[in-house]
Enzyme design. Structure first.
Site, short mmCIF file in Angstrom:
data_model
loop_
_atom_site.label_atom_id
_atom_site.label_comp_id
_atom_site.label_asym_id
_atom_site.label_seq_id
_atom_site.Cartn_x
_atom_site.Cartn_y
_atom_site.Cartn_z
N ARG A 111 3.62 -12.31 -3.90
CA ARG A 111 4.29 -12.95 -2.77
C ARG A 111 4.55 -14.43 -3.05
O ARG A 111 3.69 -15.11 -3.61
CB ARG A 111 3.44 -12.79 -1.51
CG ARG A 111 3.28 -11.35 -1.05
CD ARG A 111 2.21 -11.22 0.02
NE ARG A 111 2.10 -9.85 0.51
CZ ARG A 111 1.39 -8.89 -0.10
NH1 ARG A 111 0.72 -9.18 -1.21
NH2 ARG A 111 1.34 -7.67 0.40
N HIS A 136 7.44 -9.13 -4.63
CA HIS A 136 7.76 -8.19 -5.72
C HIS A 136 9.24 -8.19 -6.11
O HIS A 136 9.82 -7.12 -6.36
CB HIS A 136 7.33 -6.78 -5.33
CG HIS A 136 5.85 -6.59 -5.22
ND1 HIS A 136 4.94 -7.52 -5.68
CD2 HIS A 136 5.11 -5.57 -4.68
CE1 HIS A 136 3.70 -7.07 -5.44
NE2 HIS A 136 3.78 -5.91 -4.84
N HIS A 207 3.60 -1.12 -11.68
CA HIS A 207 2.84 -0.91 -10.44
C HIS A 207 2.46 0.56 -10.27
O HIS A 207 2.63 1.13 -9.19
CB HIS A 207 3.67 -1.38 -9.24
CG HIS A 207 2.83 -1.82 -8.07
ND1 HIS A 207 1.82 -1.06 -7.54
CD2 HIS A 207 2.86 -2.96 -7.33
CE1 HIS A 207 1.28 -1.69 -6.51
NE2 HIS A 207 1.89 -2.86 -6.36
N ASP A 281 -7.53 -6.42 -3.01
CA ASP A 281 -6.12 -6.73 -3.25
C ASP A 281 -6.05 -8.14 -3.82
O ASP A 281 -5.43 -9.03 -3.25
CB ASP A 281 -5.32 -6.62 -1.94
CG ASP A 281 -3.82 -6.59 -2.15
OD1 ASP A 281 -3.38 -6.64 -3.32
OD2 ASP A 281 -3.07 -6.54 -1.15
N GLU A 347 -2.62 -4.09 -12.04
CA GLU A 347 -1.34 -4.68 -12.44
C GLU A 347 -1.58 -5.87 -13.37
O GLU A 347 -1.99 -6.94 -12.91
CB GLU A 347 -0.57 -5.12 -11.19
CG GLU A 347 -0.39 -4.02 -10.15
CD GLU A 347 -0.27 -4.57 -8.75
OE1 GLU A 347 0.54 -5.51 -8.55
OE2 GLU A 347 -1.00 -4.09 -7.85
#
Length: 382
Positions: A111, A136, A207, A281, A347
């Site tokens: 982001r 993204h 991803h 996350d 990722e």
């Protein structure tokens, strides 16, 4: 120019027809995929499904978003399962609630606050697609583009995409090449190369969502995860990196010694960073300076099947996501739903943010080459 475009489309169709001349792609004990269900023209470009096989591994990849659709690996008893979440048709991808499954993400993963960043003293404005922010690469990021097939063999493929100047607000025409290869050492490797004609920013990744027990085969909270990192990146309530690096020691984010993903996730009600992510996350720091050195990013083991995944990369970081938002609305290629915390993503990426001056730069200049390399190595424990 039109003649060249038609020629490239015809070449792509020829390659595609050679690869999928089989009536079906059969991944042995894995689900059988029908290539005809990926035969579709999107934005004037041909989409297809391509099979790679080498030793014990089989993969299926589509040039829609450069997505890994299927990746089959054996367990400790030699039984294969598809360990990557994906769909059985291109139409399922187009209508899915989760839009990033298996895809290449770009130009920039993550982001960007308010979709703006400074470049050469000027404010660059990017497309907004996540509340007030850019995420993204934008709505028409690399995950929603049809890549051009360049080369394919039994065990590898090369595809390319040209992101034109101004696409999703990014400056410069960025030429990207992606290479997937299955090796005889039970590895899927991914190499991403990029060049630009103007100064721009770039931070690419794949991803894919994994479940080492097999797609749709239950919770991943018993998977044992190791991340050899001393720091993770703090984020604000919008999940924007603040620039602060937090020591993992004494926090739920300490995976330096392997532990189950579920062991400390229960602290999400009390730990602010876990609460913001609704679980894991977060981006982890693997090295603080850019280099070509390949390092271990993470190791994951499923105790029941014995499957072991090691992820290596030349990137400076890796982002760990525990699939906190899946609600069973998407149905995968095995006919099972994608549910809350039944998969994980690792990722590989640079942990940078374009608006944090303390972080290493994301800038790519004309004449430079961006190159990221990731290895997914599979083995088994008894």
């Amino acid at each position: 120019m039109k003649k060249q475009s038609i020629f490239l489309i015809l070449i792509s169709l020829f390659i595609c027809s050679k690869v999928i001349s089989q009536s079906n792609i059969n991944n042995e004990q894995c689900v059988t995929l029908n290539p005809e269900k990926f035969n579709k023209v999107i934005d004037g470009k041909q989409v297809g499904l391509f099979l790679l096989k080498n030793g014990n591994l089989t993969a299926a990849i589509t040039n829609y978003g450069g997505r890994i659709v299927s990746l089959c690996a054996p367990d400790k008893n030699g039984q294969k399962a598809d360990v990557v979440l994906g769909f059985k048709s291109i139409d399922d991808y187009l209508k899915a609630t989760g839009v990033y499954h298996g895809a290449i993400i770009g130009r920039v993963i993550g982001r960007i606050a308010k979709g703006t960043f400074e470049l050469d003293g000027k404010t660059q404005s990017l497309a907004i697609n996540n509340g007030a922010n850019h995420q993204h690469g934008g709505l028409k990021g690399f995950h929603n583009q049809v890549w051009d097939m360049e080369k394919i063999t039994d065990s590898s493929l090369v595809m390319s995409y040209i992101s034109v100047d101004g696409e999703m607000g990014y400056p410069g025409t960025l030429k990207v090449e992606a290479t997937y290869q299955l090796t005889s050492n039970n590895e899927l490797t991914m190499k991403l190369l990029a060049t630009t004609d103007k100064t721009t920013i770039v931070n690419l990744t794949n991803h894919s969502f994994f479940n080492l027990a097999g797609e749709g085969n239950g919770s991943i909270l018993n998977h044992i995860l190791t991340i050899p990192s001393n720091y993770f990146c703090a984020v604000n309530p919008d999940k924007i990196k603040t620039g602060e690096l937090i020591k993992v020691s004494g926090t739920p984010f300490d995976f330096r010694i392997g532990k189950s993903i579920g062991k400390d996730i229960v602290l999400e009600t009390s730990n602010e960073q876990l609460k913001i992510g609704t679980g894991y996350d977060q981006s982890y720091v693997l090295k603080k300076k850019q280099s070509t050195k390949i390092v271990l990013a993470a190791t994951v083991v499923d105790p029941n099947s014995g499957r072991k995944l090691e992820v290596f990369t030349n990137n400076m970081g890796v982002h760990f996501f525990s699939a906190n938002f899946f609600k069973g609305t998407d149905v995968g290629k095995t006919g099972k739903t994608f549910n809350f915390r039944e998969s994980f993503a690792l990722e590989t990426q640079d942990y940078n943010s374009p608006n944090q001056k303390s972080f290493p730069t994301l800038l790519l200049e004309p004449g430079e080459k961006y190159e990221t390399y990731t290895v997914y190595h599979f083995s088994c424990i008894k």
